[in-house]
Design a protein around this motif. Structure first.
Motif, mmCIF file in Angstrom:
data_model
loop_
_atom_site.group_PDB
_atom_site.id
_atom_site.type_symbol
_atom_site.label_atom_id
_atom_site.label_comp_id
_atom_site.label_asym_id
_atom_site.label_seq_id
_atom_site.Cartn_x
_atom_site.Cartn_y
_atom_site.Cartn_z
ATOM 1 N N TYR A 188 0.844 -1.196 0.000
ATOM 2 C CA TYR A 188 0.000 0.000 0.000
ATOM 3 C C TYR A 188 0.876 1.242 0.000
ATOM 4 O O TYR A 188 1.889 1.299 0.693
ATOM 5 N N TRP A 189 0.458 2.216 -0.768
ATOM 6 C CA TRP A 189 1.053 3.548 -0.726
ATOM 7 C C TRP A 189 -0.049 4.449 -0.183
ATOM 8 O O TRP A 189 -1.133 4.544 -0.773
ATOM 9 N N GLY B 106 4.781 3.830 2.834
ATOM 10 C CA GLY B 106 4.690 2.573 2.119
ATOM 11 C C GLY B 106 4.582 1.467 3.145
ATOM 12 O O GLY B 106 5.387 1.399 4.074
ATOM 13 N N VAL C 74 -3.157 3.654 -2.497
ATOM 14 C CA VAL C 74 -2.979 2.813 -3.682
ATOM 15 C C VAL C 74 -2.686 1.399 -3.202
ATOM 16 O O VAL C 74 -1.681 1.159 -2.530
ATOM 17 N N VAL D 213 0.559 -1.197 -4.980
ATOM 18 C CA VAL D 213 1.349 -0.170 -5.657
ATOM 19 C C VAL D 213 2.569 -0.803 -6.321
ATOM 20 O O VAL D 213 3.205 -1.705 -5.773
ATOM 21 N N ASP D 214 2.864 -0.349 -7.515
ATOM 22 C CA ASP D 214 4.070 -0.744 -8.235
ATOM 23 C C ASP D 214 5.161 0.223 -7.779
ATOM 24 O O ASP D 214 5.138 1.403 -8.150
ATOM 25 N N THR E 54 6.944 2.914 -9.821
ATOM 26 C CA THR E 54 6.287 4.160 -10.224
ATOM 27 C C THR E 54 6.491 5.272 -9.194
ATOM 28 O O THR E 54 6.128 6.417 -9.458
ATOM 29 N N LEU E 55 7.058 4.945 -8.045
ATOM 30 C CA LEU E 55 7.291 5.949 -7.005
ATOM 31 C C LEU E 55 8.556 6.738 -7.326
ATOM 32 O O LEU E 55 9.464 6.225 -7.985
#
Length: 87
Positions: A5-6, A24, A54, A57-58, A61-62
């Motif tokens: 999770y973000w 995170g 999110v 979360v990938d 992408t952060l």
């Protein structure tokens, strides 16, 4: 199965108090992720309102400089961003 999770909080008084508004977390569900943040970061105080969450979360992408360089292992359950709140 744990999920990544973000979580971003509104930048109100509660988030400013700790200077932190983004986390995170790898946990079983959203409630468990928020519980980890509440206990380890906010020490049981009420959390600020969530502005964004999110699930799955990938991490690629952060932000590479602000987040990726300063995060723990997102495969392990627990807080992985920011550093300093891991077991």
């Amino acid at each position: 199965m744990p999920r990544r999770y973000w979580i971003e909080f509104e930048r109100g008084a509660g988030a400013r108090m700790f200077g932190l508004a983004r986390f995170g977390v790898t946990a079983e569900d959203p409630a468990a992720a928020l519980d980890l943040i509440a206990s380890r970061v906010f020490h049981g105080r009420a959390l600020p309102p969530v502005s964004r969450m999110v699930e799955d979360v990938d991490v690629s992408t952060l932000d590479p400089e602000d987040v990726q360089e300063m995060m723990g292992d997102p495969q392990r359950p627990g807080l992985w961003f920011p550093l300093g709140f891991q077991d």
